[in-house]
Design a protein around this motif. Structure first.
Motif, PDB file in Angstrom:
ATOM      1  N   GLU A   1      -4.622  14.641  -4.967  1.00 34.78           N
ATOM      2  CA  GLU A   1      -5.020  13.587  -4.040  1.00 34.78           C
ATOM      3  C   GLU A   1      -5.456  12.319  -4.779  1.00 34.78           C
ATOM      4  OE1 GLU A   1      -4.426  13.619  -0.981  1.00 34.78           O
ATOM      5  OE2 GLU A   1      -3.967  15.740  -0.710  1.00 34.78           O
ATOM      6  N   VAL A   2      -6.144  12.497  -5.908  1.00 37.98           N
ATOM      7  CA  VAL A   2      -6.535  11.329  -6.708  1.00 37.98           C
ATOM      8  C   VAL A   2      -5.291  10.622  -7.231  1.00 37.98           C
ATOM      9  CG1 VAL A   2      -7.711  10.566  -8.814  1.00 37.98           C
ATOM     10  CG2 VAL A   2      -8.794  12.265  -7.325  1.00 37.98           C
ATOM     11  N   ASP A   3      -4.313  11.393  -7.712  1.00 38.77           N
ATOM     12  CA  ASP A   3      -3.063  10.810  -8.199  1.00 38.77           C
ATOM     13  C   ASP A   3      -2.363  10.021  -7.100  1.00 38.77           C
ATOM     14  OD1 ASP A   3      -3.465  11.972 -10.642  1.00 38.77           O
ATOM     15  OD2 ASP A   3      -2.111  13.659 -10.300  1.00 38.77           O
ATOM     16  N   ALA A   4      -2.247  10.655  -5.929  1.00 41.41           N
ATOM     17  CA  ALA A   4      -1.510  10.035  -4.828  1.00 41.41           C
ATOM     18  C   ALA A   4      -2.187   8.742  -4.373  1.00 41.41           C
ATOM     19  CB  ALA A   4      -1.410  11.017  -3.654  1.00 41.41           C
ATOM     20  N   PHE A   5      -3.515   8.749  -4.326  1.00 43.72           N
ATOM     21  CA  PHE A   5      -4.214   7.559  -3.864  1.00 43.72           C
ATOM     22  C   PHE A   5      -4.097   6.418  -4.874  1.00 43.72           C
ATOM     23  CE2 PHE A   5      -7.797   4.825  -2.742  1.00 43.72           C
ATOM     24  CZ  PHE A   5      -7.626   4.734  -1.371  1.00 43.72           C
ATOM     25  N   LEU A   6      -4.140   6.756  -6.158  1.00 41.95           N
ATOM     26  CA  LEU A   6      -3.970   5.717  -7.182  1.00 41.95           C
ATOM     27  C   LEU A   6      -2.593   5.071  -7.068  1.00 41.95           C
ATOM     28  CD1 LEU A   6      -4.859   4.132  -9.661  1.00 41.95           C
ATOM     29  CD2 LEU A   6      -4.109   6.051 -11.084  1.00 41.95           C
ATOM     30  N   ILE A   7      -1.568   5.872  -6.849  1.00 43.35           N
ATOM     31  CA  ILE A   7      -0.213   5.337  -6.686  1.00 43.35           C
ATOM     32  C   ILE A   7      -0.145   4.442  -5.453  1.00 43.35           C
ATOM     33  CG2 ILE A   7       2.209   5.914  -6.312  1.00 43.35           C
ATOM     34  CD1 ILE A   7       1.073   6.532  -9.116  1.00 43.35           C
ATOM     35  N   LEU A   8      -0.810   4.849  -4.377  1.00 44.42           N
ATOM     36  CA  LEU A   8      -0.827   4.028  -3.164  1.00 44.42           C
ATOM     37  C   LEU A   8      -1.486   2.686  -3.434  1.00 44.42           C
ATOM     38  CD1 LEU A   8      -0.432   3.657  -0.115  1.00 44.42           C
ATOM     39  CD2 LEU A   8      -2.635   4.804   0.228  1.00 44.42           C
ATOM     40  N   VAL A   9      -2.633   2.695  -4.122  1.00 43.43           N
ATOM     41  CA  VAL A   9      -3.359   1.455  -4.420  1.00 43.43           C
ATOM     42  C   VAL A   9      -2.536   0.549  -5.327  1.00 43.43           C
ATOM     43  CG1 VAL A   9      -5.381   0.513  -5.595  1.00 43.43           C
ATOM     44  CG2 VAL A   9      -5.637   2.468  -4.067  1.00 43.43           C
ATOM     45  N   LEU A  10      -1.907   1.131  -6.336  1.00 47.57           N
ATOM     46  CA  LEU A  10      -1.072   0.334  -7.241  1.00 47.57           C
ATOM     47  C   LEU A  10       0.117  -0.267  -6.509  1.00 47.57           C
ATOM     48  CD1 LEU A  10      -1.020   2.550 -10.478  1.00 47.57           C
ATOM     49  CD2 LEU A  10      -2.309   0.443 -10.077  1.00 47.57           C
ATOM     50  N   SER A  11       0.688   0.494  -5.578  1.00 51.07           N
ATOM     51  CA  SER A  11       1.842  -0.027  -4.831  1.00 51.07           C
ATOM     52  C   SER A  11       1.422  -1.195  -3.935  1.00 51.07           C
ATOM     53  CB  SER A  11       2.498   1.085  -4.005  1.00 51.07           C
ATOM     54  OG  SER A  11       1.650   1.504  -2.944  1.00 51.07           O
ATOM     55  N   VAL A  12       0.201  -1.134  -3.393  1.00 48.19           N
ATOM     56  CA  VAL A  12      -0.311  -2.257  -2.597  1.00 48.19           C
ATOM     57  C   VAL A  12      -0.437  -3.493  -3.478  1.00 48.19           C
ATOM     58  CG1 VAL A  12      -2.327  -3.136  -1.343  1.00 48.19           C
ATOM     59  CG2 VAL A  12      -1.504  -0.807  -0.914  1.00 48.19           C
ATOM     60  N   TYR A  13      -0.977  -3.321  -4.663  1.00 50.46           N
ATOM     61  CA  TYR A  13      -1.170  -4.448  -5.578  1.00 50.46           C
ATOM     62  C   TYR A  13       0.172  -5.068  -5.986  1.00 50.46           C
ATOM     63  CZ  TYR A  13      -2.836  -7.094  -9.632  1.00 50.46           C
ATOM     64  OH  TYR A  13      -3.112  -8.088 -10.528  1.00 50.46           O
TER      65      TYR A  13
ATOM     66  N   LEU B   1       6.700   1.599  -0.161  1.00 44.12           N
ATOM     67  CA  LEU B   1       7.402   2.884   0.005  1.00 44.12           C
ATOM     68  C   LEU B   1       7.019   3.866  -1.094  1.00 44.12           C
ATOM     69  CD1 LEU B   1      10.975   1.569   0.925  1.00 44.12           C
ATOM     70  CD2 LEU B   1       9.330   2.679   2.469  1.00 44.12           C
ATOM     71  N   ILE B   2       6.724   3.353  -2.277  1.00 41.07           N
ATOM     72  CA  ILE B   2       6.358   4.223  -3.401  1.00 41.07           C
ATOM     73  C   ILE B   2       5.036   4.928  -3.106  1.00 41.07           C
ATOM     74  CG2 ILE B   2       5.781   4.301  -5.852  1.00 41.07           C
ATOM     75  CD1 ILE B   2       7.548   1.817  -6.233  1.00 41.07           C
TER      76      ILE B   2
ATOM     77  N   ALA C   1      11.047   2.880 -10.341  1.00 46.32           N
ATOM     78  CA  ALA C   1      10.041   3.833  -9.875  1.00 46.32           C
ATOM     79  C   ALA C   1      10.402   4.366  -8.493  1.00 46.32           C
ATOM     80  CB  ALA C   1       8.658   3.167  -9.845  1.00 46.32           C
ATOM     81  N   LEU C   2      10.811   3.474  -7.593  1.00 44.28           N
ATOM     82  CA  LEU C   2      11.181   3.893  -6.244  1.00 44.28           C
ATOM     83  C   LEU C   2      12.421   4.780  -6.263  1.00 44.28           C
ATOM     84  CD1 LEU C   2      10.823   3.801  -3.199  1.00 44.28           C
ATOM     85  CD2 LEU C   2      12.095   1.643  -3.172  1.00 44.28           C
ATOM     86  N   GLY C   3      13.411   4.397  -7.061  1.00 43.27           N
ATOM     87  CA  GLY C   3      14.633   5.198  -7.140  1.00 43.27           C
ATOM     88  C   GLY C   3      14.363   6.607  -7.641  1.00 43.27           C
ATOM     89  N   LEU C   4      13.555   6.729  -8.676  1.00 38.35           N
ATOM     90  CA  LEU C   4      13.210   8.046  -9.206  1.00 38.35           C
ATOM     91  C   LEU C   4      12.458   8.881  -8.174  1.00 38.35           C
ATOM     92  CD1 LEU C   4      12.051   7.096 -12.830  1.00 38.35           C
ATOM     93  CD2 LEU C   4      14.118   8.368 -12.203  1.00 38.35           C
ATOM     94  N   LEU C   5      11.565   8.224  -7.438  1.00 35.10           N
ATOM     95  CA  LEU C   5      10.777   8.951  -6.448  1.00 35.10           C
ATOM     96  C   LEU C   5      11.649   9.415  -5.286  1.00 35.10           C
ATOM     97  CD1 LEU C   5       7.799   9.745  -6.141  1.00 35.10           C
ATOM     98  CD2 LEU C   5       7.484   7.725  -4.704  1.00 35.10           C
ATOM     99  N   VAL C   6      12.556   8.563  -4.839  1.00 32.78           N
ATOM    100  CA  VAL C   6      13.473   8.950  -3.762  1.00 32.78           C
ATOM    101  C   VAL C   6      14.326  10.134  -4.203  1.00 32.78           C
ATOM    102  CG1 VAL C   6      15.492   8.225  -2.438  1.00 32.78           C
ATOM    103  CG2 VAL C   6      13.524   6.687  -2.656  1.00 32.78           C
ATOM    104  N   TRP C   7      14.801  10.082  -5.440  1.00 35.21           N
ATOM    105  CA  TRP C   7      15.598  11.204  -5.959  1.00 35.21           C
ATOM    106  C   TRP C   7      14.786  12.489  -6.002  1.00 35.21           C
ATOM    107  CZ3 TRP C   7      14.544  13.919 -10.523  1.00 35.21           C
ATOM    108  CH2 TRP C   7      15.499  14.889 -10.863  1.00 35.21           C
ATOM    109  N   SER C   8      13.551  12.403  -6.481  1.00 31.82           N
ATOM    110  CA  SER C   8      12.709  13.595  -6.613  1.00 31.82           C
ATOM    111  C   SER C   8      12.368  14.185  -5.248  1.00 31.82           C
ATOM    112  CB  SER C   8      11.425  13.242  -7.371  1.00 31.82           C
ATOM    113  OG  SER C   8      10.597  14.375  -7.530  1.00 31.82           O
ATOM    114  N   PHE C   9      11.920  13.336  -4.321  1.00 29.21           N
ATOM    115  CA  PHE C   9      11.598  13.823  -2.987  1.00 29.21           C
ATOM    116  C   PHE C   9      12.841  14.330  -2.273  1.00 29.21           C
ATOM    117  CE2 PHE C   9       7.401  11.846  -3.208  1.00 29.21           C
ATOM    118  CZ  PHE C   9       6.655  12.695  -2.407  1.00 29.21           C
ATOM    119  N   GLY C  10      13.930  13.598  -2.416  1.00 28.23           N
ATOM    120  CA  GLY C  10      15.171  14.007  -1.761  1.00 28.23           C
ATOM    121  C   GLY C  10      15.647  15.358  -2.243  1.00 28.23           C
TER     122      GLY C  10
END
Length: 253
Positions: free
Chosen positions: A135-147, A158-159, A217-226
């Protein structure tokens, strides 16, 4: 015996309160150093209170007798994430010092590889610790994506939002909650998200290069989740007819 259990529970809860206190102290240091505005203060304090409340409830429900060294590392990382969150909230009014933003984020990312190792070496791995870390990891990624989205556009959100969309989708399609097999590729992609977003947000590269880094970063994440969603879907399709077939075999037997 009941008294000992109560005493241990209180000691564990004290660690979460100490973490909230350290979070407030960090906010005070940041506020003094850069003159942080109300948005940063309120967001940072809200993060501290929410972290304390959620973690305290989770500890109470899990009945852990000891907080553990690994959870202390994760709590320290959460404190840094709270500082980053306050800086990002404050950035809507004024740009935070890049060195401070990069420093806090970099240390938080480095510590991400420490708590797991500590848990394994001390034999204190727990489902709560793993969830806390995630959860800490996920929230940090969310905050960084906002920035980063403030520089490159809303598509970067989306990231940070993908993991939360996945969790929400699992409420509708329960087959998404099945356990996934271990994957080095998944762990690598997850670790790269923070590094790539920090690189894009640091402003060290030209705009086009930052755009490419975030897009990677987005492309890698889409591939991983997909890949994971496809595996879960196929697994659920294969397992569904098993029960009826077993029933027929039992009836025939």
């Amino acid at each position: 015996m009941a008294l000992n259990n109560t005493y241990d529970a209180r000691l564990v809860q004290q660690e979460t309160a100490l973490g909230a206190g350290v979070q407030v102290l960090l906010l005070a240091l940041i506020g003094t150093a850069i003159g942080m505005g109300p948005a940063g203060w309120l967001t940072g304090l809200a993060f501290a209170i929410a972290t304390w409340a959620v973690l305290s409830r989770a500890l109470y429900r899990s009945r852990l007798r000891s907080f553990g060294a690994a959870n202390r590392v994760t709590l320290g990382r959460a404190t840094l994430v709270g500082g980053v969150t306050a800086l990002v909230a404050d950035s809507f009014q004024s740009s935070p010092p890049v060195s401070l933003f990069v420093g806090l984020t970099a240390v938080a990312l480095i510590l991400d590889g420490v708590d797991g190792k500590v848990a394994r070496r001390t034999g204190t791995s727990t489902p709560l610790g793993a969830r806390f870390d995630m959860e800490v990891d996920a929230f940090l990624i969310l905050v960084l994506s906002v920035y980063v989205s403030m520089q490159l556009g809303p598509w970067v959100l989306l990231i940070g939002g993908m993991r939360y969309v996945f969790v929400a989708a699992a409420k509708v399609w329960p087959w998404l909650t099945a356990a996934l097999p271990p994957s080095t590729a998944r762990k690598t992609v997850a670790a790269l998200q923070g590094v790539l977003l920090l690189l894009a947000g640091a402003g060290l590269l030209p705009h086009a290069a930052n755009f490419g880094v975030a897009a990677l970063a987005l492309g890698l994440l889409v591939w991983s989740f997909g890949r994971d969603v496809l595996w879960l879907y196929r697994t659920s399709r294969v397992e569904e007819p098993v029960a009826p077939r077993q029933v027929r075999e039992l009836v025939a037997g």
